[in-house]
Design a protein around this motif. Sequence first.
Motif, short mmCIF file in Angstrom:
data_model
loop_
_atom_site.label_atom_id
_atom_site.label_comp_id
_atom_site.label_asym_id
_atom_site.label_seq_id
_atom_site.Cartn_x
_atom_site.Cartn_y
_atom_site.Cartn_z
N SER A 323 26.24 -19.46 -55.24
CA SER A 323 25.70 -20.47 -56.16
C SER A 323 26.62 -21.67 -56.32
CB SER A 323 25.46 -19.84 -57.54
OG SER A 323 24.54 -18.78 -57.44
N THR A 589 24.97 -11.79 -62.92
CA THR A 589 26.17 -12.22 -62.18
C THR A 589 26.03 -13.64 -61.63
OG1 THR A 589 25.32 -11.21 -60.15
CG2 THR A 589 26.72 -9.85 -61.54
N LYS A 590 24.89 -14.27 -61.88
CA LYS A 590 24.68 -15.64 -61.38
C LYS A 590 24.74 -16.68 -62.50
CE LYS A 590 21.55 -14.08 -57.68
NZ LYS A 590 21.51 -12.66 -58.04
N CYS A 591 24.89 -16.22 -63.76
CA CYS A 591 24.81 -17.12 -64.90
C CYS A 591 26.16 -17.61 -65.41
CB CYS A 591 24.10 -16.41 -66.06
SG CYS A 591 22.35 -16.81 -66.17
N GLY A 592 27.23 -17.03 -64.95
CA GLY A 592 28.51 -17.34 -65.55
C GLY A 592 28.75 -16.44 -66.75
N THR A 593 29.87 -16.65 -67.42
CA THR A 593 30.25 -15.84 -68.58
C THR A 593 30.69 -16.76 -69.70
OG1 THR A 593 32.57 -15.67 -67.91
CG2 THR A 593 31.06 -14.01 -67.04
N ASP A 597 32.09 -20.84 -66.03
CA ASP A 597 30.72 -21.21 -65.66
C ASP A 597 30.34 -20.52 -64.35
OD1 ASP A 597 31.74 -22.67 -63.49
OD2 ASP A 597 31.44 -24.62 -64.43
N TYR A 598 29.07 -20.67 -63.97
CA TYR A 598 28.56 -19.90 -62.83
C TYR A 598 29.22 -20.30 -61.52
CZ TYR A 598 25.58 -23.74 -61.16
OH TYR A 598 25.11 -24.92 -60.65
N THR A 599 29.66 -21.55 -61.39
CA THR A 599 30.27 -21.96 -60.13
C THR A 599 31.61 -21.27 -59.94
OG1 THR A 599 31.29 -23.89 -61.18
CG2 THR A 599 29.13 -24.20 -60.17
N SER A 602 31.06 -17.50 -59.30
CA SER A 602 30.53 -17.26 -57.95
C SER A 602 31.63 -17.31 -56.91
CB SER A 602 29.46 -18.31 -57.61
OG SER A 602 28.34 -18.18 -58.44
N ARG A 664 21.05 -23.73 -66.04
CA ARG A 664 21.25 -22.69 -65.04
C ARG A 664 20.19 -21.60 -65.17
NH1 ARG A 664 22.27 -21.51 -60.06
NH2 ARG A 664 23.28 -19.49 -59.75
#
Length: 986
Positions: A323, A589-593, A597-599, A602, A664
């Motif tokens: 992602s 696991t694609k949304c971030g925490t 952030d998700y980038t 990832s 996102r």
Amino acid sequence: MTSLTDQNNPGLNAGDTIGGYRVLRVAPLREINAVFYELDHGATGARHIHISNKDTENTFGVGFKTVPSDSTGVAHILEHTVLCGSRKFPVRDPFFSMLKRSLNTFMNAFTASDWTMYPFSTQNRKDFYNLMDVYLDAAFYPNIGRLNFKQEGHRLEQEEDRLVYKGVVYNEMKGAMSSPDQVMSRSLLNALYPDTTYSNNSGGDPADIPSLTHEQLVAFHRRHYHPSNAFFFTYGTLPLRDHLAVIEDRVLRNFERIDPKTDVPAQPRWQAPKTVRYPYPLAPNEAPEKKYQACVAWLTADITDSFELLALSLLNEILLGNSASPLRKALIDSGLGSALSDGTGFDADNRDTMFACGLRDVTASAAPQVEKIVFDTLNGLVRDGIDPELAEAAIHQLEFHRKEVTNTPYPYGLKLLLSFSGTWFHDGDPLSILEFDQNLQQINDERANGPFFENLIRRHFLDNPHRVRFTLAPDQEMARKEEERVAAELAAIQSGLTGTETEQIRADADALAALQEEGEDLSVLPTLELEDIPPLTLSVPAGPSRGTFPATWYEQPTSGIFYFSAAAGLGRLPEPLVHLIPFFCYALTKCGTARRDYTEISRLLDRYTGGMGLSAHARTRFDNSGKCLPFVTFSSKALVRNQGKMFELLDEFLREFSFGDMNRLKTLFLEYRAALESSVVRNGHSLAISLASRNFSVPRHLDEIWKGVHQLKTIKAITDTGEEAFRAAADDLATIGRHLFTRDNLKIALIGEADALAAAISPLDALMGGLPAGNTDGFGSPDLAPGSDIPREGWSTSTAVSFVASSFETVRMGHEDAPALSVISKMLRSLYLHREIREKGGAYGGFSLYNMEDGLFCFGSYRDPHVVSTLRVYENAGEFITSGAYTEEDVKEAILQVCADIDHPDSPGQAARKAFYRDLIGLTDEARNQYKAGLLKLSREQVMAVAEKYFGKTTRPQAVAVISDEEKLKAANEQLGADALTLHRI
């Protein structure tokens, strides 16, 4: 294995001769503890690669370069037809018959754009040589009968007062060309390779298939299926000398070298890019405005350039792999489309490789915008440089997947063959693909000395004029126009027929029907016996407990990889949240925490793990209660050196998950919807079975909610509603996470070698200790109820073929009748449904399934030209199976098939994970062995008694679901009368 010592083939060295073969090279493959052998056959020019190791799942394959010059599907139809009987085995379908007489772990045949392959795998030596005998005879000495050609390829038949086209491949390709992803991939080839074989549809265009003649098919076989054009492959523990002796005796000694003229030339390169547009069929009741796909595609390196292939594979991972990858992120963040376009990525299957990237679900005018995003991103990367961490993550993924040995989705030996076959078939070096350390070292050296990947982008993309700006456009009239074209073509043929020609069509139909009904002597085929079946199923015992918190520990030889598996109970999840569970699994696991952030997350996942993912399961307990057990699995894997980092990421997802990034979240909903929509035609048989089965039990009800058409409808409702629905979903997803991830609601398994398990004790204690307590009854049964009606439904979508399913209840594994029901499912498929639905009906496949977990018995068809006649076949199945029109040998063959499923091999990591989940649902090794013992004792009389009980005159409520085109469903209802289907739209 650190030297060339090979216990399977002692003393075999480069330069040796074995019969008519010469050993060209011997090399160690240290990463997979194997030895590579390359040979050629002097008299014929046949090539052979053997990979020797300790894997008992031995694999064989023979491939041929097949280079069609048109879209009649000659290579594809030939693949089907050579499997319809041969010189030594003159039976109607030796390939299908061997499925019943074998303990194979894989049997199939593939047709690609420029090659055809016939591979199999088995753990049994006798079985290996039985299957090799049949495969070699089928490939090199097929009968290629005219009636088989008509059955498998195409034919004319009279139905009432009109002519129709029939044929298995004809109907298969009608189905394939209804699917946007299939149309996209074949259209890209046509656009980028206009001057070579790839411009043709190797599977066959339904408009062109009827022009193929039997004589052309025979001539294509004569030239292409010759040892001078053959590539043999063997893998595993069995000695190479034995393989070579069989191949030379059965085949090679009977041929002399020819020039098959199958070299594929390079596509002449363009001086300027092109803009192209191709149509695909869309149903009239679907809105077309955002159903376009747009991409940019380039021709890149020659497939024989192993260095450039490795570099482009890594670049593909850098640009699109996760992602956070810059090209993927730029395209998705644009908001122009819902997901990456079909065909996106680096494709190294053809003589000239290709790279494509774009978006799906865009508007008609989006292609220039997509192209601008792509070039702006690539120019920016060249100008500003690629983040070195992206390259390191890509190299890590390459290292991980090279080290991990799995047999999913294919046996490991076959996966190795597929990894280098394209290069090998075009006279490249297969060893350089398998053992790429030198190329990787060169890449790292060049990276240290300058902008390596940036220069790669410039060379293959920015400065490469051989590219297309591609649009795939929905056409709501396309299906209707095609039907009208076919009708007009058939009417013209009929009006021009002489009386003799009309009589010949009838005679051919009668002859084919007689052939399909004709009894045959299958004793000419080799077979295994019941005593060849291992009496016990594989058991994987857990080791002693370790650490503070409960977990299951499996010490397994996992080649330096550590596996984490967890299950979180869903038994007490509030019902309004249940429908969102699959999307929760997709998005977590694609949304971030809350921390990253998700980038960033990832990038960390790619840098330190081999993957981390969740999935939803609705199982039936194997105890006497038979209650529903719903749970979510959360799994990850890492190289041992990175398992500490993996635990840190697991802890972050379990304790700091976040769905607060609304942009996102919306993107992920649209991606998820696009994936569900594209799977409808591809998985129509599974979806139809789920629809038919959904009201028989709570687990089937949940399966449909989570994996069926109703999941697509749930996601459509959210994405069609707008921002308010997304915000509500974000709150619900957070609630699901808080409900699932508590200390008392997680069951954990850890799998690896001794040192890795020891190193996992402390991080596991920290992980579990940091979670809140609570939700102690998550593994109880949910308070849900399925519908009370027995469905009889039709569901319409854009498809030129149908998927027909029927389901009814029997008994579960613990019942004494369960082994016989498993055998009946195999017998119905092989002795009845295959003949009635595939051979006679022209569908790609018909099958029956008995699920021993919940006792449901299901019928299904795939890419089926019929609806009503297939339902009649299902209705008459009981009459067939209770008639006793089968022998003890048929029963034995069905037992072999069931045992082949039971004893399917797994890698050490997979085997331990399966043992963990079996324990979770209460399936004991004792119960498995008792069930297998019941199978091995079955007689024909017992099978007939069980058949009478469940398929006899006592009517059991049968549910029906059909996925098809709306007009086909309406036409079916006219024939069904009082039994008409209730119609819905997907």
